[in-house]
Write a protein that holds these residues in place. Structure first.
Motif, PDB file in Angstrom:
ATOM      1  N   PHE A   1     108.824 -29.229  17.574  1.00 56.25           N
ATOM      2  CA  PHE A   1     109.199 -28.260  16.547  1.00 56.25           C
ATOM      3  C   PHE A   1     110.637 -28.468  16.114  1.00 56.25           C
ATOM      4  O   PHE A   1     110.935 -28.667  14.930  1.00 56.25           O
ATOM      5  CB  PHE A   1     109.006 -26.837  17.088  1.00 56.25           C
ATOM      6  CG  PHE A   1     109.291 -25.754  16.082  1.00 56.25           C
ATOM      7  CD1 PHE A   1     108.275 -25.260  15.277  1.00 56.25           C
ATOM      8  CD2 PHE A   1     110.566 -25.227  15.932  1.00 56.25           C
ATOM      9  CE1 PHE A   1     108.532 -24.262  14.339  1.00 56.25           C
ATOM     10  CE2 PHE A   1     110.833 -24.233  15.005  1.00 56.25           C
ATOM     11  CZ  PHE A   1     109.809 -23.749  14.208  1.00 56.25           C
ATOM     12  N   TRP A   2     111.562 -28.446  17.075  1.00 54.63           N
ATOM     13  CA  TRP A   2     112.975 -28.586  16.726  1.00 54.63           C
ATOM     14  C   TRP A   2     113.364 -30.031  16.450  1.00 54.63           C
ATOM     15  O   TRP A   2     114.329 -30.293  15.711  1.00 54.63           O
ATOM     16  CB  TRP A   2     113.842 -27.978  17.826  1.00 54.63           C
ATOM     17  CG  TRP A   2     113.803 -26.490  17.749  1.00 54.63           C
ATOM     18  CD1 TRP A   2     113.111 -25.632  18.553  1.00 54.63           C
ATOM     19  CD2 TRP A   2     114.442 -25.679  16.762  1.00 54.63           C
ATOM     20  NE1 TRP A   2     113.276 -24.334  18.128  1.00 54.63           N
ATOM     21  CE2 TRP A   2     114.091 -24.330  17.030  1.00 54.63           C
ATOM     22  CE3 TRP A   2     115.267 -25.947  15.671  1.00 54.63           C
ATOM     23  CZ2 TRP A   2     114.548 -23.267  16.255  1.00 54.63           C
ATOM     24  CZ3 TRP A   2     115.723 -24.893  14.897  1.00 54.63           C
ATOM     25  CH2 TRP A   2     115.371 -23.574  15.193  1.00 54.63           C
TER      26      TRP A   2
ATOM     27  N   ARG B   1     113.133 -30.451  12.791  1.00 48.59           N
ATOM     28  CA  ARG B   1     114.257 -29.812  12.110  1.00 48.59           C
ATOM     29  C   ARG B   1     115.538 -30.633  12.272  1.00 48.59           C
ATOM     30  O   ARG B   1     116.319 -30.786  11.326  1.00 48.59           O
ATOM     31  CB  ARG B   1     114.465 -28.404  12.675  1.00 48.59           C
ATOM     32  CG  ARG B   1     113.411 -27.402  12.243  1.00 48.59           C
ATOM     33  CD  ARG B   1     113.585 -27.035  10.787  1.00 48.59           C
ATOM     34  NE  ARG B   1     112.633 -26.014  10.360  1.00 48.59           N
ATOM     35  CZ  ARG B   1     112.750 -25.328   9.227  1.00 48.59           C
ATOM     36  NH1 ARG B   1     113.775 -25.550   8.431  1.00 48.59           N
ATOM     37  NH2 ARG B   1     111.844 -24.433   8.884  1.00 48.59           N
TER      38      ARG B   1
ATOM     39  N   GLU C   1     116.686 -15.183  19.282  1.00 51.69           N
ATOM     40  CA  GLU C   1     115.476 -15.982  19.085  1.00 51.69           C
ATOM     41  C   GLU C   1     114.714 -15.531  17.841  1.00 51.69           C
ATOM     42  O   GLU C   1     114.238 -16.354  17.045  1.00 51.69           O
ATOM     43  CB  GLU C   1     114.575 -15.872  20.313  1.00 51.69           C
ATOM     44  CG  GLU C   1     113.289 -16.675  20.198  1.00 51.69           C
ATOM     45  CD  GLU C   1     112.376 -16.485  21.390  1.00 51.69           C
ATOM     46  OE1 GLU C   1     112.174 -17.453  22.141  1.00 51.69           O
ATOM     47  OE2 GLU C   1     111.859 -15.361  21.569  1.00 51.69           O
ATOM     48  N   ARG C   2     114.596 -14.229  17.654  1.00 46.57           N
ATOM     49  CA  ARG C   2     113.896 -13.704  16.480  1.00 46.57           C
ATOM     50  C   ARG C   2     114.586 -14.177  15.198  1.00 46.57           C
ATOM     51  O   ARG C   2     113.932 -14.585  14.234  1.00 46.57           O
ATOM     52  CB  ARG C   2     113.863 -12.175  16.534  1.00 46.57           C
ATOM     53  CG  ARG C   2     113.205 -11.507  15.330  1.00 46.57           C
ATOM     54  CD  ARG C   2     113.013 -10.031  15.566  1.00 46.57           C
ATOM     55  NE  ARG C   2     112.055  -9.810  16.652  1.00 46.57           N
ATOM     56  CZ  ARG C   2     110.745  -9.766  16.484  1.00 46.57           C
ATOM     57  NH1 ARG C   2     110.219  -9.911  15.266  1.00 46.57           N
ATOM     58  NH2 ARG C   2     109.932  -9.565  17.504  1.00 46.57           N
TER      59      ARG C   2
ATOM     60  N   TYR D   1     114.092 -18.253  14.737  1.00 46.04           N
ATOM     61  CA  TYR D   1     112.784 -18.765  14.338  1.00 46.04           C
ATOM     62  C   TYR D   1     112.279 -18.188  13.013  1.00 46.04           C
ATOM     63  O   TYR D   1     111.258 -18.646  12.504  1.00 46.04           O
ATOM     64  CB  TYR D   1     111.750 -18.468  15.426  1.00 46.04           C
ATOM     65  CG  TYR D   1     111.772 -19.447  16.574  1.00 46.04           C
ATOM     66  CD1 TYR D   1     111.040 -20.628  16.524  1.00 46.04           C
ATOM     67  CD2 TYR D   1     112.532 -19.202  17.707  1.00 46.04           C
ATOM     68  CE1 TYR D   1     111.056 -21.534  17.574  1.00 46.04           C
ATOM     69  CE2 TYR D   1     112.559 -20.093  18.765  1.00 46.04           C
ATOM     70  CZ  TYR D   1     111.817 -21.270  18.697  1.00 46.04           C
ATOM     71  OH  TYR D   1     111.837 -22.167  19.735  1.00 46.04           O
ATOM     72  N   ASN D   2     112.975 -17.231  12.468  1.00 47.22           N
ATOM     73  CA  ASN D   2     112.465 -16.573  11.265  1.00 47.22           C
ATOM     74  C   ASN D   2     113.508 -16.516  10.148  1.00 47.22           C
ATOM     75  O   ASN D   2     113.499 -17.340   9.244  1.00 47.22           O
ATOM     76  CB  ASN D   2     111.965 -15.173  11.634  1.00 47.22           C
ATOM     77  CG  ASN D   2     110.848 -15.211  12.661  1.00 47.22           C
ATOM     78  OD1 ASN D   2     109.727 -15.604  12.359  1.00 47.22           O
ATOM     79  ND2 ASN D   2     111.140 -14.803  13.894  1.00 47.22           N
TER      80      ASN D   2
ATOM     81  N   TYR E   1     106.078 -24.711  22.641  1.00 45.32           N
ATOM     82  CA  TYR E   1     106.607 -23.483  22.074  1.00 45.32           C
ATOM     83  C   TYR E   1     107.144 -23.789  20.663  1.00 45.32           C
ATOM     84  O   TYR E   1     107.714 -24.859  20.465  1.00 45.32           O
ATOM     85  CB  TYR E   1     107.750 -23.004  22.973  1.00 45.32           C
ATOM     86  CG  TYR E   1     108.167 -21.571  22.869  1.00 45.32           C
ATOM     87  CD1 TYR E   1     107.554 -20.574  23.621  1.00 45.32           C
ATOM     88  CD2 TYR E   1     109.228 -21.200  22.062  1.00 45.32           C
ATOM     89  CE1 TYR E   1     107.985 -19.251  23.574  1.00 45.32           C
ATOM     90  CE2 TYR E   1     109.665 -19.885  22.006  1.00 45.32           C
ATOM     91  CZ  TYR E   1     109.038 -18.908  22.756  1.00 45.32           C
ATOM     92  OH  TYR E   1     109.463 -17.601  22.708  1.00 45.32           O
ATOM     93  N   PRO E   2     106.969 -22.941  19.674  1.00 40.96           N
ATOM     94  CA  PRO E   2     106.509 -21.556  19.709  1.00 40.96           C
ATOM     95  C   PRO E   2     105.002 -21.365  19.483  1.00 40.96           C
ATOM     96  O   PRO E   2     104.562 -20.241  19.260  1.00 40.96           O
ATOM     97  CB  PRO E   2     107.282 -20.945  18.544  1.00 40.96           C
ATOM     98  CG  PRO E   2     107.322 -22.041  17.533  1.00 40.96           C
ATOM     99  CD  PRO E   2     107.481 -23.309  18.330  1.00 40.96           C
TER     100      PRO E   2
ATOM    101  N   ILE F   1     107.320 -15.842  16.358  1.00 48.63           N
ATOM    102  CA  ILE F   1     107.126 -16.132  14.939  1.00 48.63           C
ATOM    103  C   ILE F   1     106.587 -14.917  14.185  1.00 48.63           C
ATOM    104  O   ILE F   1     105.556 -14.345  14.544  1.00 48.63           O
ATOM    105  CB  ILE F   1     106.145 -17.313  14.741  1.00 48.63           C
ATOM    106  CG1 ILE F   1     106.659 -18.564  15.445  1.00 48.63           C
ATOM    107  CG2 ILE F   1     105.925 -17.581  13.263  1.00 48.63           C
ATOM    108  CD1 ILE F   1     107.902 -19.165  14.860  1.00 48.63           C
TER     109      ILE F   1
ATOM    110  N   TYR G   1     108.909 -18.523   8.046  1.00 44.48           N
ATOM    111  CA  TYR G   1     109.893 -19.561   7.751  1.00 44.48           C
ATOM    112  C   TYR G   1     109.361 -20.635   6.812  1.00 44.48           C
ATOM    113  O   TYR G   1     110.126 -21.351   6.164  1.00 44.48           O
ATOM    114  CB  TYR G   1     110.405 -20.211   9.053  1.00 44.48           C
ATOM    115  CG  TYR G   1     109.412 -21.139   9.722  1.00 44.48           C
ATOM    116  CD1 TYR G   1     109.155 -22.423   9.234  1.00 44.48           C
ATOM    117  CD2 TYR G   1     108.724 -20.742  10.864  1.00 44.48           C
ATOM    118  CE1 TYR G   1     108.249 -23.263   9.851  1.00 44.48           C
ATOM    119  CE2 TYR G   1     107.820 -21.578  11.491  1.00 44.48           C
ATOM    120  CZ  TYR G   1     107.586 -22.849  10.968  1.00 44.48           C
ATOM    121  OH  TYR G   1     106.674 -23.689  11.579  1.00 44.48           O
TER     122      TYR G   1
END
Length: 799
Positions: A42-43, A46, A364-365, A368-369, A455-456, A564, A631
């Motif tokens: 995931f990261w 990015r 974290e919230r 990821y958003n 994750y996530p 998420i 996202y």
């Protein structure tokens, strides 16, 4: 004579051990980005996009827009130079170097390294002998930027941004030094910091001034931790201590009252988040209880009354600011990308101060958003605001003239590895879950950890100790709030589905237990090479409601799974997503879509789509609603999107049958994407309603403007109703001086309608004008703006 530095490889607080003063660090020690190599899917995507697209784009924009040329000009000042752009344009260079430095640590790049050195050569030549470095003045001292004032620091509390430039310079220079071990940028930054420290203070010959746009405070604290030189911490504290005591006192810049007396997040959200981060730094580094209590109060206000479910902050575009308590509109939500980054900084510093997982729950919230929504998946498009609802008027842009958000993204994304772990004595905190290899320093001994996870998308996390020798330490694994039944700390949001999620932790295949303290599951043992920890968090779709005081979310729920937050978007649903109502007890299915939007999980549920037929009867149709991660929205064209979805009839918005206006083609004298608001059928509740879109002619002032409807066929029209947008007293739009309706005759000429009712300019209501019926294929409003204001329209109805 300056003291010599040693390369930093492990931690900010371990730098310069011979020179660091006692307590020159945080209660909990950060593990820097240099110690962690992310291998996460995931990261990893990015970070790859940041490395290959965002950072090169940011550097190219610095070239194209004259950012580098500003430094060249400052090295050779001239009265012939016209100082253009923004007074803080230098910071885009510093921020991009910062991001590139983080990236080079993970992905060494000799060509990029050489390029940065060439840029720093230009930057160094622009520095004045005493360390002052501010091209907006130096390139033409007699005629500097209009925001700069006639002398140094004169307009700092207004718009000069001299200390803002210093702050970003320090942030970039420290990251560059950590990544490369080279001092060429750090020396420049220290020289400017020393210049500021000599000039600003309350001693004879000094000037008492505070930052107009905060960030220097947190950056000076970081420089103090790096060098152990207390004068930098003293200056940071001075800039905070004097806030509320200088001539400028206003909520916009959080200078309305002294910072230690503040208890509510107010004003410009980015300025606020950076200041609160600086306050947390000072609290952590000094132990000042006044600062500790103040920042705790402010944080409590944010998470209980001013935080979006996406982790975004800043409710209104009016001042890019926090709104009132519980003022959290969705379509007009500002949620600036920079503010989300600031929210991460603030919560990270508070964790370093208090060691409580609740700060990482918020972090974290946000991460990821609300934060990563600010940059496209390919790294080449950017949101400035991040709304939670749209009818297609929002699209990511390739760049902005005020480029703070793109360059901030360029520096933040590559820094993410530095947020995964932290250390305190023999405690190792595992705060974020992403695949990585790390080398930590625990009580002076090396500890190597490998983390693997998907994750996530799943809640399975595996950790393996790969140290060569046995070692005693406590592994503290964060159990996220969403696992424990808390959407966020406090009562702003709560789960409605009454589910209870479970988690398990195994060491070498054997289940272990622990009491959760401050959100952490602790495993204390003698660890040896090959020891494995398996963590499982149940991960299911959850339904969330907002506090009843949040008017915008009444009768609605949001859907999230793990960290998420999800949204409904038009490409996945062949019906009007605003017309739906969810079942009272919805059931969900999760589908893995590796081919969609770089790989996501979608969520589906049954719903009903409501609409009025031509007779005005309400009709319900069963539909299957598909949702994607928030996202990932706005990657497949412009259209409808919503995070909060109706579950009560009172919150529904049934689709209306077509109207003359809704089927018209709209044109205007001032082209803007918001023009679609004119005929979207959304009417303001009152003059202060900012929850729906509007069209405006800003920055036009005092001119005569127009907007028109073109019909596919001739229509007979006899009335027109306009809902004016007016954002007094702070905004630039007012109701117009006057307006008039025109229709196009059979010869294609515009003719004035013969009105039988006066033209109204009332706010918060429909201004209806009646006129003799006309048969036409086009209608036009001609609008005369007030002398020093623009005007705007929520809705234009015709019958």
């Amino acid at each position: 004579m300056r003291k010599q530095f040693l390369p930093v490889l492990l931690s900010l607080s371990l730098c310069f051990q011979a020179q660091v003063k006692k307590n020159a660090g945080y209660p909990i020690t950060p593990v820097p980005f240099t110690a962690v190599k992310v291998t996460d899917a995931f990261w990893g995507q990015r970070l790859k996009a940041s490395r290959e697209v965002t950072i090169p784009l940011a550097f190219s924009k610095c070239e194209e827009t004259g950012r580098y040329q500003n430094f060249v000009k400052a090295a050779h000042p001239s009265e012939s130079y016209k100082v253009e752009g923004f007074s803080f344009d230098d910071t885009d260079v510093y921020k991009t170097i910062e991001g590139a430095s983080y990236s080079m640590q993970t992905f060494p790049d000799k060509k990029l390294h050489k390029y940065i050195d060439s840029v720093l050569t230009i930057v160094a030549k622009a520095q004045e002998p005493d360390g002052y470095l501010y091209t907006a003045r130096t390139m033409n001292p007699k005629h500097p930027h209009e925001w700069s004032g006639t002398k140094r620091w004169e307009k700092e509390e207004d718009l000069s941004h001299e200390l803002y430039d210093l702050g970003h310079m320090l942030e970039g220079a420290i990251a560059h030094y950590q990544a490369t071990g080279k001092r060429n940028f750090l020396d420049i930054a220290i020289k400017y910091a020393d210049c500021a420290a000599r000039a600003i203070g309350d001693k004879p010959g000094q000037i008492t001034v505070v930052s107009g746009h905060q960030i220097a405070e947190m950056a000076l604290c970081k420089l103090y931790v790096l060098t152990g030189e207390k004068r930098y911490l003293d200056l940071a504290k001075f800039l905070l201590d004097k806030r509320g005591y200088t001539d400028r006192k206003e909520e916009y810049s959080q200078s309305h009252i002294p910072v230690v007396k503040q208890d509510e997040a107010v004003g410009h959200a980015v300025r606020a988040a950076y200041m609160y981060t600086g306050m947390a730094d000072v609290a952590a580094l000094t132990g000042d209880t006044g600062y500790i209590h103040a920042i705790d109060r402010i944080w409590d206000n944010i998470v209980n009354k001013k935080l979006y479910i996406t982790g975004g902050i800043g409710a209104t575009g009016n001042g890019e600011a926090f709104g009132k308590n519980y003022e959290l509109p969705n379509m007009s939500a500002y949620c600036e990308t920079c503010a989300a980054i600031g929210n991460v900084y603030m919560n990270y510093r508070l964790f370093l101060l208090h060691g409580d997982a609740k700060y990482f729950d918020v972090l974290e919230r946000t991460l990821y958003n609300g934060l990563i929504a600010g940059v496209s998946l390919d790294g080449g498009g950017f949101f400035y605001p991040n709304p939670l609802e749209s009818i297609g008027q929002h699209q990511r842009q390739p760049w902005f003239g005020c480029a703070c958000c793109p360059s901030n993204i360029a520096r933040f994304i590559p820094s993410v590895p530095g947020y995964i772990y932290a250390v305190h004595n023999a405690d190792v905190y595992v705060n974020l879950f992403m695949a990585n290899h790390s080398n930590l320093n625990v009580n002076g001994k090396a500890v190597a950890l490998t983390q693997s996870t998907n994750y996530p998308w799943t809640g399975d996390v595996n950790l393996e100790v790969s140290s060569k020798v046995k070692q005693d330490f406590t592994l503290k694994i964060r159990v996220p709030g969403w696992v424990q039944g808390d959407v966020v700390p406090g009562n702003l949001y709560s789960y409605t589905d009454k589910k209870t999620l479970a988690y398990t932790v195994k060491v070498n295949g054997i289940v272990v237990t622990s009491t959760i303290e401050k959100g952490y599951f602790s495993i204390n043992r003698t660890w040896k090479k090959g020891d494995k920890v398996e963590v499982h968090f149940d991960m299911e779709p959850r339904t969330v409601k907002a506090h009843p005081a949040v008017e915008a979310d009444r009768g609605k729920i949001a859907i999230e799974r793990g960290p998420i937050v999800y949204c409904a978007e038009w490409p996945d649903n062949d019906f009007n997503i605003f017309s739906i109502i969810l079942n009272k007890k919805p059931e969900f299915s999760v589908q893995s879509k590796p081919e969609l939007l770089y790989g996501i999980n979608t969520i589906q549920t049954d719903a009903q789509s409501l609409s009025y037929d031509v007779q005005g009867r309400l009709v319900a149709k069963d539909v299957k609603l598909t949702m994607i991660p928030y996202y990932a929205w706005a990657h497949r064209g412009s259209g409808d999107m919503a995070v909060w979805l109706p579950v009560d009839l009172s919150a529904t918005r049934p689709a209306m049958p077509p109207t003359v206006a809704s089927e018209s083609k709209v044109n205007a004298s001032h082209k803007a994407k918001s023009i679609s608001a004119i005929n979207d059928g959304l009417l303001p509740k009152d003059e202060n309603d900012r929850s729906i879109p509007y069209y405006h002619w800003w920055p036009k002032e005092g001119t005569t403007e127009w907007i028109s409807y073109d019909f596919a066929a001739e229509k007979t029209i006899s009335r027109s109703t306009v809902y004016w947008f007016d954002d007094a007293p702070w905004g630039g739009c007012r109701v117009p001086q006057s307006w008039k309706v025109y229709y196009k005759d059979k010869n294609g000429e515009w003719q004035p309608a013969e009105n039988t009712k006066a033209y109204g300019v009332e706010k918060g209501m429909g201004n209806e004008v009646l006129f003799k019926p006309v048969v036409t294929k086009a209608l036009k409003l001609e609008v005369k703006l007030q002398e020093k204001n623009a005007a705007g329209i929520f809705e234009w109805e015709v019958e």
